[in-house]
Design a protein around this motif. Structure first.
Motif, PDB file in Angstrom:
ATOM      1  N   LYS A 153       2.189-201.577  25.579  1.00 22.10           N
ATOM      2  CA  LYS A 153       1.254-200.537  25.159  1.00 22.10           C
ATOM      3  C   LYS A 153       0.023-201.159  24.500  1.00 22.10           C
ATOM      4  N   ALA A 154      -1.112-200.508  24.718  1.00 26.31           N
ATOM      5  CA  ALA A 154      -2.347-200.916  24.056  1.00 26.31           C
ATOM      6  C   ALA A 154      -2.754-199.868  23.026  1.00 26.31           C
ATOM      7  N   GLN A 155      -3.208-198.696  23.491  1.00 30.47           N
ATOM      8  CA  GLN A 155      -3.651-197.649  22.565  1.00 30.47           C
ATOM      9  C   GLN A 155      -3.149-196.283  23.025  1.00 30.47           C
ATOM     10  N   LEU A 156      -2.851-195.420  22.042  1.00 29.27           N
ATOM     11  CA  LEU A 156      -2.491-194.043  22.343  1.00 29.27           C
ATOM     12  C   LEU A 156      -3.750-193.292  22.781  1.00 29.27           C
ATOM     13  N   ILE A 157      -3.675-192.631  23.942  1.00 29.88           N
ATOM     14  CA  ILE A 157      -4.805-191.853  24.442  1.00 29.88           C
ATOM     15  C   ILE A 157      -4.663-190.385  24.047  1.00 29.88           C
ATOM     16  N   GLU A 158      -3.505-189.812  24.312  1.00 32.33           N
ATOM     17  CA  GLU A 158      -3.308-188.395  24.030  1.00 32.33           C
ATOM     18  C   GLU A 158      -1.817-188.089  23.972  1.00 32.33           C
ATOM     19  N   LYS A 159      -1.460-187.055  23.182  1.00 31.07           N
ATOM     20  CA  LYS A 159      -0.060-186.658  23.071  1.00 31.07           C
ATOM     21  C   LYS A 159       0.001-185.144  22.950  1.00 31.07           C
ATOM     22  N   ALA A 160       0.973-184.538  23.652  1.00 33.43           N
ATOM     23  CA  ALA A 160       1.163-183.090  23.586  1.00 33.43           C
ATOM     24  C   ALA A 160       2.649-182.786  23.459  1.00 33.43           C
ATOM     25  N   LYS A 161       2.990-181.841  22.568  1.00 35.15           N
ATOM     26  CA  LYS A 161       4.381-181.429  22.376  1.00 35.15           C
ATOM     27  C   LYS A 161       4.434-179.900  22.354  1.00 35.15           C
ATOM     28  N   GLY A 162       5.592-179.369  22.758  1.00 36.01           N
ATOM     29  CA  GLY A 162       5.728-177.920  22.731  1.00 36.01           C
ATOM     30  C   GLY A 162       7.154-177.467  22.924  1.00 36.01           C
ATOM     31  N   ASP A 163       7.469-176.277  22.424  1.00 35.23           N
ATOM     32  CA  ASP A 163       8.773-175.645  22.620  1.00 35.23           C
ATOM     33  C   ASP A 163       8.546-174.293  23.285  1.00 35.23           C
ATOM     34  N   PHE A 164       9.392-173.971  24.260  1.00 40.25           N
ATOM     35  CA  PHE A 164       9.250-172.675  24.919  1.00 40.25           C
ATOM     36  C   PHE A 164      10.583-172.296  25.563  1.00 40.25           C
ATOM     37  N   VAL A 165      10.674-171.020  25.936  1.00 36.56           N
ATOM     38  CA  VAL A 165      11.896-170.477  26.548  1.00 36.56           C
ATOM     39  C   VAL A 165      11.639-170.225  28.029  1.00 36.56           C
ATOM     40  N   MET A 166      12.585-170.671  28.870  1.00 37.99           N
ATOM     41  CA  MET A 166      12.496-170.450  30.312  1.00 37.99           C
ATOM     42  C   MET A 166      13.572-169.467  30.746  1.00 37.99           C
ATOM     43  N   GLN A 167      13.175-168.470  31.496  1.00 43.21           N
ATOM     44  CA  GLN A 167      14.111-167.478  31.997  1.00 43.21           C
ATOM     45  C   GLN A 167      14.903-168.041  33.172  1.00 43.21           C
TER      46      GLN A 167
END
Length: 710
Positions: A548-562
């Motif tokens: 690894k060199a550098q963190l570019i972007e990060k996304a996290k989430g919680d959701f419900v799937m039917q």
């Protein structure tokens, strides 16, 4: 002593012998001031001796030719060849010994034909001529020939261990000076032009310096297995200060030449010879380019091999193990191997060399893999191979040398483990990918060169492993597992039970620099119940070694799937987020992890792609006259919104000009720049020019063009 013949001169017909021995392309042969004889073992060469006090008379005069190799020549160690002259023709001579026949005699000359054994050590030999009288053998006159004599391997002769039956291929694997090395991520790899320049005047002397520093016994220098293994050790300088190149992947090359700036091997070999010091800097494809130069110069058929998605197995488990914590974040260290960690390189480059393998069972000769990039110790040194491609393909890890490491490089399984306090090992297996490693193994196709595309690309994956997804592929891998105690432990662990959620990370092949891109994970709920999902996507800039060199972007989430639902989780990354975080070669890695709360099912995957940079435009006339200076143009457009500083173009063509650099003014953001250069071709016909560009802010910019010289 006055009645002994006194040698005035020994004439080796340097150019004439070179034509017969296919060494007439070497600059050292064609140097008009100091010509050097370069011969191949297993063949005969012509030699004339002139005396200043008479001619040779058989039965009266005694003449011995002594060919000496190394500091203590010894016939029993094949480092001394002795030829005794006689009018009688030598017939059916033992091929392990030197012998000679008289072709013609004059009043004060004798012309000989000398045969070199096909197993003679390779390197610099010296000639002595002893003369005496048969009636007084103890009264000897010695003539020391001043010229060094180079003797090389001979793949054209069937008794040499490097013999290649399809001799047409030797035009590529011995005589071709220009080639390509495939670099880049799977899906965007391109053939990078490389000038091997094995016939340049500096190359053989530099190789001799390298071999002498290796401490390989002179008596072993005729064995291509030992010589190839030594080359894999000495092209890098990790074990001592005697090797050719210093490896560096840091991105800071201020103390030397950046790996991406090299156009070929000649400048490296010249600097090594001039300074007597390892040259900064090299990376895997630079090491491989130099290895091919060394091998082709010595007469060992060689090609450069690129493995797209290459495994570095640090613990001999035949698996690449990735560990995650409870939150699904990748761990920086391998908890089961504190001395190192497995890694996956976007690509890795090594070499194939051709030879018989008398040390292995029948069927394991032919192409052998050697790797000069320092990765893991092998018998206490950073060296790798020669490993038979057939042994790699069959998983025969018991055969020399380093077959197990090479099997992992092209065919390891990728295993992912997540921290699990309920598991006896503390980690449970959450994922196994049997198809990720060794996606494509490439080399240059013989007799083809495409400066603008990939028509010269040859897929040799099938030579290294069975077809993915077949029973034969699994059997060969399990055959290798049976030969490794460490691998048995990892492959004995059961796979996770079939779960009711499916996940897929969309592959990105390439992104043009300055464009936005999306990371997309497709999630399918195959169950009849709703599921609560916790997901994360992370993008890093990485070095091509996977670090690894550098963190570019990060996304996290919680959701419900039917039940039965299909969802796409997306993360969009714009140029402003990644441009200033890219490192050399523009590699980006996406990590995705998903956890299902209700079932504790966990999934993780990753994808690599490359941000593509513009090529160098090279403008040349349709035809260029021989031996006349002609102006050409080099240029490209700066794709960044940043000023480029300390800009230099590097250009080289074996028959066009020597490697040299052209300084360029600072290049403004989005500026299209052009610079003129002069070339004066030294040979007619179709020639190839290679160019690279390097600046503090942007590098790994390349280009090439075919030039027609009349």
């Amino acid at each position: 002593m006055s009645d002994c013949l006194v040698v005035e001169i020994a004439y080796l017909y340097i150019k004439e012998n070179a034509v017969q021995h296919k060494t007439d392309m070497f600059d050292m042969v064609n140097n008009e001031e100091i010509q050097t004889p370069i011969l191949r073992r297993g063949m005969k060469f012509t030699l004339a001796i002139r005396f200043n006090n008479g001619g040779f008379r058989d039965g009266v005069d005694k003449i011995r030719l002594l060919f000496n190799f190394g500091p203590t020549p010894n016939p029993l160690k094949a480092t001394k060849g002795i030829v005794i002259l006689s009018d009688s023709k030598v017939q059916n001579q033992d091929e392990k010994l030197w012998y000679g026949n008289i072709l013609a005699k004059g009043e004060d000359t004798v012309t000989l034909e000398i045969a070199i054994p096909p197993s003679a050590p390779v390197g610099v030999w010296k000639l002595q001529i002893e003369t005496s009288k048969v009636s007084a053998p103890d009264r000897v006159k010695v003539y020391d020939h001043e010229e060094e004599i180079y003797i090389l391997f001979n793949p054209w002769v069937c008794h040499d261990l490097v013999y290649m039956p399809d001799k047409r291929l030797l035009d590529e694997y011995i005589l071709q000076e220009v080639g390509k090395i495939w670099v880049g991520a799977y899906g965007s790899a391109k053939g990078r032009e490389w000038i091997f320049g094995q016939f340049n005047a500096c190359v053989l002397p530099a190789i001799m310096l390298m071999i002498d520093r290796s401490n390989l016994p002179h008596s072993s220098r005729g064995d291509p297995v030992k010589v190839a293994r030594m080359i894999s050790k000495m092209v890098n300088s990790n074990d001592d200060d005697g090797g050719i190149l210093i490896g560096d992947w840091s991105g800071d090359y201020s103390e030397g030449t950046a790996p991406s700036a090299w156009t070929g091997s000649v400048a490296i070999m010249q600097e090594y010879l001039d300074t007597q010091e390892p040259v900064p800097y090299g990376q895997c494809w630079v090491f491989a380019g130099v290895v091919t130069t060394v091998c082709r110069a010595l007469g060992i058929p060689s090609r450069v091999v690129s493995n797209l998605v290459s495994a570095h197995d640090a613990n001999s488990s035949l698996s690449i193990d990735k560990y995650y914590d409870k939150e699904g974040e990748p761990l920086e260290e391998d908890p089961n191997n504190p001395n190192g960690e497995d890694s996956i390189w976007n690509y890795h480059v090594w070499n194939d060399v051709w030879m018989a393998r008398p040390d292995l069972p029948i069927g394991y000769g032919g192409w052998q893999a050697i790797d000069a990039t320092p990765q893991e110790l092998s018998t206490n040194f950073y060296q790798c191979g020669p490993a038979s491609l057939e042994a790699i393909k069959q998983g025969a890890v018991c055969y020399n040398y380093d077959v197990e490491f090479m099997v992992s490089s092209v065919n390891a399984d990728v295993l992912r483990w997540k921290e699990d306090p309920h598991h006896v090992l503390g980690y449970s297996k959450i994922y196994c990918n049997k198809y990720h490693i060794g996606r494509l193994i490439l080399t240059k196709k013989p007799f083809v060169y495409d400066p603008n595309g990939d028509r010269d690309r040859e897929d040799i994956t099938s030579l290294y492993k069975q077809k993915e997804g077949t029973e034969a592929e699994r059997l060969s891998l399990y055959n290798a597992v049976r030969g490794s105690e460490m691998a048995k432990k990892f492959f004995a662990m059961p796979d996770s039970e079939l779960e009711d959620m499916e996940f897929e990370l969309k592959d990105l092949d390439k992104v043009m620099i300055g464009e936005s891109f999306q990371a997309v994970v497709t999630i399918k709920n195959k169950s009849k119940q709703a599921r609560t999902i916790g997901a994360a996507i992370t993008a890093y800039s990485v070095y091509y070694t996977g670090l690894k060199a550098q963190l570019i972007e990060k996304a996290k989430g919680d959701f419900v799937m039917q039940p039965g639902a299909v969802e796409n989780m997306k993360m969009t990354i714009t140029p402003t987020k990644y441009l200033d975080k890219l490192v050399e070669y523009g590699m980006v890695k996406l990590y995705a992890t998903v956890t299902v709360n209700e079932t504790r099912q966990t999934w993780a995957d990753e994808d690599d792609f490359q941000v593509i940079k513009p090529p160098i435009r090279i403008q040349v006339p349709a035809e260029i006259p021989l031996n006349k200076n002609t102006t050409i143009s080099l240029g490209f457009k700066n794709p960044l919104n940043t000023v480029l500083t300390k800009c230099r173009f590097f250009i080289h063509g074996p028959a066009l000009l020597k490697n040299y650099a052209l300084a360029c003014h600072d290049i403004q953001p989005q500026q299209d720049v052009s610079i003129a250069a002069g070339i004066s071709p030294r040979a007619d016909g179709e020639q190839i020019l290679v160019a690279t560009f390097h600046s503090n802010e942007l590098h790994d910019i390349t280009g090439s063009v075919k030039i027609h010289v009349y």
